[in-house]
Design an enzyme around this catalytic site. Structure first.
Site, PDB file in Angstrom:
ATOM      1  CG  ASP A 164      -1.646   1.213   1.335  1.00 19.22           C
ATOM      2  OD1 ASP A 164      -2.155   1.805   0.399  1.00 19.22           O
ATOM      3  OD2 ASP A 164      -1.552   1.825   2.601  1.00 19.22           O
ATOM      4  CG  ASP A 194      -2.012   2.281   6.658  1.00 18.27           C
ATOM      5  OD1 ASP A 194      -2.083   3.479   7.280  1.00 18.27           O
ATOM      6  OD2 ASP A 194      -2.181   2.289   5.629  1.00 18.27           O
ATOM      7  CG  ASP A 200      -4.461  -0.919   3.140  1.00 19.76           C
ATOM      8  OD1 ASP A 200      -4.503  -0.886   1.877  1.00 19.76           O
ATOM      9  OD2 ASP A 200      -3.847  -0.062   3.856  1.00 19.76           O
TER      10      ASP A 200
END
Length: 705
Positions: free
Chosen positions: A343, A588, A592
């Protein structure tokens, strides 16, 4: 000797970066498994104290018996149920082993085995319950009620579950949006980090999409519902996490994959070793002694310990360095990955904007510090993330921040305030420039009128004419500067940078550039993961393409997939895994969580991570040190190598002792010594991973990579 079966560690949650609903956490003692495990532990400790204190056997036997019952009744019941389904369950084997130990006088060993097994089961139940808590808590992000506007303009408050496509909602400042829809009227900013991961609120104008559960800013919006609440993006996140968790292939340690066959084989062989000699006239005592010896030397204790100590030692070592791996299975899986997906916001970047450049415009009469101080004074009353970043930058330089008066915040544009007698505005570059152009045009019109009046009295006001001419030149130059500001700024700034313009009394004074700062260890981490897996990580982000490209360029990534919704991230992970790769996903946010659940192994950033991400992931980087990710992967691979070494050692000992007992006559004390010796040997071999050098070795290799 006690044979640990499994171990699971639950993570310690940390504060989330984005606003979340109050979390409903299952208390440890609310779980029946935890209560029975605690009772077994207390009884065992009491029995141990009495035993070591020299109490008679019947005295310390009572608490030991309580430990057997409290910790063993549930596994025994599950084992019997499995046996009814013609399956030999490890729970039943554990109970048989404990009772067998008690039968030959090893009551302490049997009770300890029961306690370890019960504690392990309680920890696993707690981890499962906490994950379920987070999934349920995610649903609380979406409000339970919404303000619906009727056709006649009146309003009523209705449950969000009753909303239908086509309904019009009024979203007041600071409220959470009740359904996915389209803005009909109004301008505001929405914090949609829970959905897309974007670090800054996004301006919403008529025609823009909004998502249920995201937080409205200071403006008011009228939104038409475009999707049934049950099909909203936030609801789909919950569904994706649950589906990914269910469809994810069942994971077991290597020994657990073969334990049932091995257990069946040991039971069958033990019965044969006991029964066959009896058929040929052997004495009952001799046959029983040989069978007991066989069962001891063939016991999988050494095989189980071949697996657990290396993995548990690796977990402990990683924990000392800020990585919480939740279970031995999770540690084993980390070493299997061959592709990484990352990410952006909060993972490769820090997830919060910071001022990276302060540029006064020529002719403004300001230096960088004075420009930043003016902007900070105007932004100080604001709660916008950009405002907080500007004020923080001024305080970091120890600049005086003046008191602002007549503060006004305009959704989607910026702020204005009077600072030291000057009307200062701070806003996105184009909005601010257009505002400056309007101000310049008004001033020019005023000057033109003054010029005409002056011309009518040329002789009387010749000095005033000169002054007005001078003002005209200043205004004309300012207008030209304002007209060129957008192009000039965009040409100077890297992609993914947010630029704001500071004006004073309608005249542009300069620009500030802000960006989501890249983590210092991000480039080294991506390089290390590339070296470990043989392929560069994939960047999966919900942020815009320009920002993603900037981060990818800074970290050496080439496969960039931007503007992804949570289901898009899951789809990307599945696409990679369908090619035969095993994906490690690092993220995080709430958005996600589905990808963390779908990936072969998931790692969450702990300091800013959402509760759902922390519970869904297999491991948590507690201190947000991104460089520890490749280190823990390498540590896991080392642990897997030690597991294989231990299995060879344990298998060799078992084979030699079993053959000796079957072919010759293996004395029981020697069989016990050989069995215990092999167990101790593989245990000590696994404990090597507790050493600091085991982590440093992996880190050094990562840095070289």
């Amino acid at each position: 000797m006690v044979c640990p079966v499994s171990a699971t560690l639950a993570p310690r949650p940390t504060p989330a970066r984005t606003p979340q609903a109050p979390r409903r956490r299952t208390r440890v003692l609310a779980l029946p498994e935890a209560r029975w495990a605690l009772a077994a532990l207390i009884a065992f400790l009491l029995g141990l104290a009495l035993d070591l204190g020299g109490a008679p056997g019947w005295v310390y036997g009572i608490p030991y018996t309580v430990a057997y019952v409290a910790g063993g009744w549930e596994p025994a019941l599950e084992g019997l149920r499995a046996l009814r389904e013609k399956t030999l369950d490890v729970d039943l084997l554990m109970i048989v082993a404990a009772l067998g130990a008690a039968a030959i006088g090893q009551v302490l060993d049997g009770a300890l085995l029961i306690v370890i097994f019960a504690t392990s089961g309680a920890l696993e139940a707690l981890a499962t319950a906490r994950t379920a808590d987070s999934v349920r808590g995610l649903l609380d992000l979406a409000p339970t009620t919404a303000t619906r506007v009727r056709d006649d303009g009146t309003e009523d408050t209705v449950p969000t579950a009753d909303l239908a496509v086509g309904d019009v909602l009024l979203i007041r400042p600071g409220e959470r949006i009740g359904a996915d829809g389209t803005v009909l009227d109004g301008v505001s900013e929405a914090d949609q980090a829970t959905i897309t991961g974007e670090p800054l609120p996004v301006v919403k104008r008529p025609g823009d999409d909004v998502f249920a559960g995201t937080l409205n800013g200071t403006g008011s919006l009228r939104v038409r519902v475009e999707r049934d609440p049950a099909d909203s993006v936030i609801a789909r996140i919950v569904t994706l996490v649950e589906e990914a968790s269910r469809t994810k292939a069942p994971t077991q340690l290597f020994i657990e994959k073969i334990e049932q066959r091995y257990a069946v084989g040991v039971v069958a062989a033990t019965l044969a070793v006991f029964g066959i000699p009896l058929l040929f006239g052997a004495a009952l005592t001799d046959a029983l002694l040989r069978a007991m010896t066989f069962m001891i030397v063939a016991s999988p204790c050494a095989v189980v310990l071949a697996t657990m100590p290396p993995l548990l030692s690796a977990i402990a070592n990683a924990g000392r360095h800020g990585v919480l791996v939740k279970s031995a299975v999770a540690m084993e899986r980390l070493g299997e990955i061959d592709t990484a997906a990352l990410d952006k916001t909060g993972t490769l970047t820090e997830g919060a904007p910071e001022v990276t450049a302060v540029r006064p415009l020529p002719g403004s009469g300001l230096d960088a510090d004075r420009l930043l101080a003016l902007a900070a004074a105007a932004e100080n009353p604001s709660e916008h993330p950009l405002a907080r970043a500007i004020v923080a930058a001024a305080r970091a330089r120890e600049l005086p921040v003046a008191v602002a008066e007549d503060f006004v915040a305009t959704p989607g544009e910026g702020v204005a305030a009077t600072v030291d007698g000057r009307r200062v505005t701070v806003g996105r570059v184009r909005d601010a420039v257009y505002s400056a152009r309007d101000s310049v045009s008004s001033t020019r019109d005023a000057v033109s009128g003054t010029w005409g009046a002056v011309s009518g009295s040329q002789d009387a006001v010749s000095s005033s004419q000169d002054a007005v001419s001078s003002t005209w030149d200043v205004v004309s130059g300012t207008q030209d500067a304002a007209s060129g500001t957008p192009d000039a700024v965009s040409g100077e700034q890297p992609r993914g940078t947010t630029v704001v313009t500071v004006t004073g009394d309608g005249i542009p004074l300069g620009t500030l550039a802000l960006t989501d700062r890249l983590r210092p260890d991000a480039p080294a981490t991506t390089a290390a993961l590339t070296a470990l897996t043989g392929t560069a990580p994939v960047l999966l982000t919900g942020d815009n393409a320009d920002t993603a490209a900037r981060v990818a360029e800074a970290t050496g990534l080439t496969d960039v997939r931007a503007e992804l919704l949570p289901e898009d991230k899951v789809k990307a992970v599945y696409e990679i895994q369908q090619t035969g790769r095993k994906v490690l996903f690092v993220g995080d946010g709430v958005n996600d969580a589905p990808a963390l659940a779908a990936a072969h192994s998931g790692v969450a950033m702990g300091r800013a991570g959402s509760d759902l991400a922390l519970e869904t992931a297999d491991a948590v980087v507690v201190r947000d040190e991104l460089a520890t990710v490749p280190s823990v992967v390498r540590l896991s691979r080392t642990a897997r190598r030690l597991v294989k070494q231990n299995l060879v050692i344990a298998g060799t000992f078992i084979t030699v002792l079993v053959v000796w007992d079957l072919v010759g006559h293996l004395p029981l004390p020697l069989g016990v010594a050989g069995h215990e010796g092999s167990t101790v040997l593989v245990g000590l071999n696994g404990l090597r991973l507790l050493r600091e050098s085991a982590w440093r070795s992996g880190t050094a290799q990562d840095n070289r990579g």
